[in-house]
Design an enzyme around this catalytic site. Sequence first.
Site, mmCIF file in Angstrom:
data_model
loop_
_atom_site.group_PDB
_atom_site.id
_atom_site.type_symbol
_atom_site.label_atom_id
_atom_site.label_comp_id
_atom_site.label_asym_id
_atom_site.label_seq_id
_atom_site.Cartn_x
_atom_site.Cartn_y
_atom_site.Cartn_z
ATOM 1 N N SER A 106 -2.270 -0.843 6.806
ATOM 2 C CA SER A 106 -1.613 -1.652 5.770
ATOM 3 C C SER A 106 -2.516 -2.784 5.288
ATOM 4 O O SER A 106 -3.270 -3.376 6.074
ATOM 5 C CB SER A 106 -0.326 -2.257 6.343
ATOM 6 O OG SER A 106 0.184 -3.250 5.485
ATOM 7 N N LYS A 147 1.623 6.217 -3.074
ATOM 8 C CA LYS A 147 2.691 6.311 -2.060
ATOM 9 C C LYS A 147 3.986 5.734 -2.630
ATOM 10 O O LYS A 147 4.012 4.574 -3.060
ATOM 11 C CB LYS A 147 2.280 5.519 -0.813
ATOM 12 C CG LYS A 147 3.382 5.371 0.229
ATOM 13 C CD LYS A 147 2.855 4.682 1.476
ATOM 14 C CE LYS A 147 3.931 4.514 2.528
ATOM 15 N NZ LYS A 147 4.800 3.344 2.300
#
Length: 365
Positions: free
Chosen positions: A108, A234
Amino acid sequence: MRGVPGTVEGYRALARGRLGGEVWDFFEGGAESERTVGDNRRAFGRVTLRPRVLVDVSRCDTAVEVLGARLRTPVGVAPTAYHRLAHPDGEVATAQGAGAAGALFVVSIYASRTIEDVAAAATSPWWLQLYWLRRRDILADLVARAAAAGCGAVVLTVDAPRLGRRHRDARNGFALGPGIRAANLDSAVTASAHLPAAGRSALAAHAVEAVDPSVTWSDLAWLRARSDLPLVLKGVLTAQDAALAVDHGADAVVVSNHGGRQLDRAPATLDALAEVVAAVGGAIPVLLDGGVRGGTDAFAALALGARAVLLGRPALWGLAAGGAAGVAGVLDLATEELAHTMALAGRPDLASIDGSAVRLRAEAR
Ligand SMILES: Cc1cc2nc3c(=O)[nH]c(=O)nc-3n(C[C@H](O)[C@H](O)[C@H](O)COP(=O)(O)O)c2cc1C
Ligand SMILES: CCCCCCC(=O)C(=O)O
């Protein structure tokens, strides 16, 4: 790790015992009524498997290639923020665990360890996830750092122009403590994520300040021009957006509703998968996350057209329960269960797991 759990649910129970209530709520919680969180799981419950018999399954091969990444398993780790909330070694332990399992790790942008530390620990492919920050100079810098460190792809999360309304975090006044920070971002940029206030999530407040909600398809060219790394989108859930992703040169998409943390009442990812796969028409790989809790779920998603699946919360449970060994334990359990399902379903390699391997029961009314 003492008392290694034999199931993913066992890792969840161990993690529950180790995490404080606010962190547990941050990990487990979803948006609004949390209906989509539950729908992700219920969709897998509607799948039945259609086994073939008298097939040689003396060897079941779970190996897969995704955007040039050669993996021992199609079960990888989804990007989740701040792994040091789960374990002091944070994303370094996750990278080690994914490496031990031969799995993909998507790091992330809100990782609590630096890209360079993760890269040094990684022995399997890793990708970097980005939110589109207002500060484009930061994005450009991150992409350059990631490419230099050996990153395999950039994953742009497109379902979060602002954060979903997560009532648990608001109720808890959730904010990051001083010991946990987004290690790849300047402290001045992330200060608001550390400011507690009653009745609101500091992360949601931070997202309003930091994330650019005006980004559209035409902006993707800017990101593409920053590096030669493959670009993955995503958070795609519809045929229309899947077709636009292909038109705009995306190299892969992840069918994701952010684990039910963004738009409540978004469809379960398994339910959205077929339309995305049909719209993409084989042009680019389709990955899926959301509610995958083991190898049989992975088998179902692969049968419906996913190239690979990603685990969000289960990887965090493994990390909290046992650091690198816990992450590897969760991934290995899912991979072993996948191989077992492949054997009993008469599908000895991933190419043989096609649509004829499953049936989706209609939703009960
Ligand atoms: C605690 C937590 C943090 C997350 N952080 C991020 C993030 O930083 N970036 C991102 O794209 N998705 C993030 N997600 C969403 C995951 O990437 C993934 O879509 C989701 O967790 C998959 O569902 P699952 O948890 O049911 O496996 C986060 C999810 C959780 C649970
Ligand atoms: C944009 C600021 C906070 C990100 C928090 C991580 C995340 O995506 C999540 O689902 O939680």
